[in-house]
Motif scaffolding. Sequence first.
Motif, PDB file in Angstrom:
ATOM      1  N   ARG A 157      -8.524   4.657  -0.847  1.00 26.79           N
ATOM      2  CA  ARG A 157      -8.657   4.056   0.487  1.00 26.79           C
ATOM      3  C   ARG A 157      -9.319   2.692   0.397  1.00 26.79           C
ATOM      4  O   ARG A 157      -8.967   1.762   1.124  1.00 26.79           O
ATOM      5  N   HIS A 209       1.375   5.461   0.934  1.00 27.41           N
ATOM      6  CA  HIS A 209       0.977   6.630   1.716  1.00 27.41           C
ATOM      7  C   HIS A 209       0.972   7.800   0.734  1.00 27.41           C
ATOM      8  O   HIS A 209       2.027   8.241   0.268  1.00 27.41           O
ATOM      9  N   SER A 220       0.845  -1.191   0.000  1.00 25.30           N
ATOM     10  CA  SER A 220       0.000   0.000   0.000  1.00 25.30           C
ATOM     11  C   SER A 220       0.883   1.244   0.000  1.00 25.30           C
ATOM     12  O   SER A 220       2.039   1.212   0.430  1.00 25.30           O
ATOM     13  N   ASP A 222      -4.662  11.848   9.049  1.00 28.42           N
ATOM     14  CA  ASP A 222      -4.821  11.891   7.598  1.00 28.42           C
ATOM     15  C   ASP A 222      -5.497  13.179   7.127  1.00 28.42           C
ATOM     16  O   ASP A 222      -6.073  13.219   6.037  1.00 28.42           O
ATOM     17  N   HIS A 276      -4.971   1.881   0.392  1.00 24.35           N
ATOM     18  CA  HIS A 276      -3.941   2.903   0.516  1.00 24.35           C
ATOM     19  C   HIS A 276      -4.303   3.906   1.608  1.00 24.35           C
ATOM     20  O   HIS A 276      -5.482   4.117   1.914  1.00 24.35           O
ATOM     21  N   ARG A 277      -3.290   4.539   2.144  1.00 25.15           N
ATOM     22  CA  ARG A 277      -3.501   5.619   3.102  1.00 25.15           C
ATOM     23  C   ARG A 277      -3.475   6.948   2.343  1.00 25.15           C
ATOM     24  O   ARG A 277      -2.509   7.225   1.619  1.00 25.15           O
ATOM     25  N   GLU A 329      -3.680  10.996   2.817  1.00 28.34           N
ATOM     26  CA  GLU A 329      -3.589  12.150   3.716  1.00 28.34           C
ATOM     27  C   GLU A 329      -3.972  13.389   2.913  1.00 28.34           C
ATOM     28  O   GLU A 329      -3.378  13.665   1.871  1.00 28.34           O
TER      29      GLU A 329
END
Length: 397
Positions: A34, A7, A5, A57, A38-39, A41
Amino acid sequence: MTRTSLHIALITETFAPQVNGVAHTLSRLSDGLRGLGHRVEVVRPRQVEEREEPGRDLLLCRGWPLPGYPQLQWGQSSMHKLLRRWRRDRPDVLYIATEGPLGFSALRAARRLKITVVSGFHTNFQQYSTLYGLSLLTRWVTHYLRWFHNRTRMTLVPSGSQRVLLQGRGFERLEMLARGVDSQLFNPARRSHELRRQWGLQDGDLALLYVGRLAAEKNLGLLPRTLAAVHARYPGRRLRLLVVGDGPQRSWLQQQLPDALFCGTLRDEALATHYASADVFVFPSLTETFGNVVLEAQASGLGVVAYDSAAAAQHIRHGHTGAVALPGDEEDFIEAVNWLLEDDEALRRVRLNARHHATRQGWAAIVKRFESHLRSACQANGAAQWPVTPGSSEPHG
């Protein structure tokens, strides 16, 4: 084999629940990423009267009111704040969606930390400067936008016409990322006969609809001329224009269109019901990078009339899924509207075809394509840290 994944830091001046095409697109992309694990922010300005607290985030920055849109904030430069945050919690890749002070500071911070950057070209600001009486700035704005995007690993554009335009102006490493539509939300099944009665329409009457910002860049002066021409061509036909949206030209447009119904800003089911309860969608804008409303109208089963560029060029086959006019040719635009109105059976067929086409334009494939672009940029960054364009030092001022 499980894929790692990412960021992803998304930098933008506008985001949901604000109502505009950029905010809607970014909300769809971030939710989709998401959903893939995945993250994401989000870095954006704090909006007027917003109470949401920043968190892991979400990073909120200070902003200034945007001229003509006091409810929106233009992000201030926040380079040192971003450096502190990203040194503690480093993203794999940035996606910068807007090129203002906040986006500029994110680009500078990323270069210092050697973080991969992908940018998106969402708004034709170089055309806006002319429309708002600042034509002397057009050349400078174009130069700045070219400099900005050419300093990123790639720039994502939503339409083929936009890609050709930017390539001709020296923009490099352009990749396509189309837009989608939620055809469950925007659906002819939401058609409301009660709403049409509230509009003053009876069986056999027609509702023309415009959805979008009420601002100079949308070429709204063509709406009164189009309506006058339609009434002259079909003097006995009952029809009404509905205007959904708000902006600095609302008062002026209400004076020009005293018989139109102005509905203000609508969201979600209320917006979808207004789309589905209309018959023909008229969209005179010439400044779109895409134009999400074109697909929303098609998904709602409307006959769409637009200029042959951006979303309309990709999704309208003239006479089959809508009607298009030569860009900038007002008489051709008016004739396209008249063509849709002169034959009820042809209009019915176009509306069915438009709906069928739009149901195949979902967001899932577009989110995966976006993910692929981000991964590709990260991989390329391992070989060569930063693209360098001759004469591309930072602009002064």
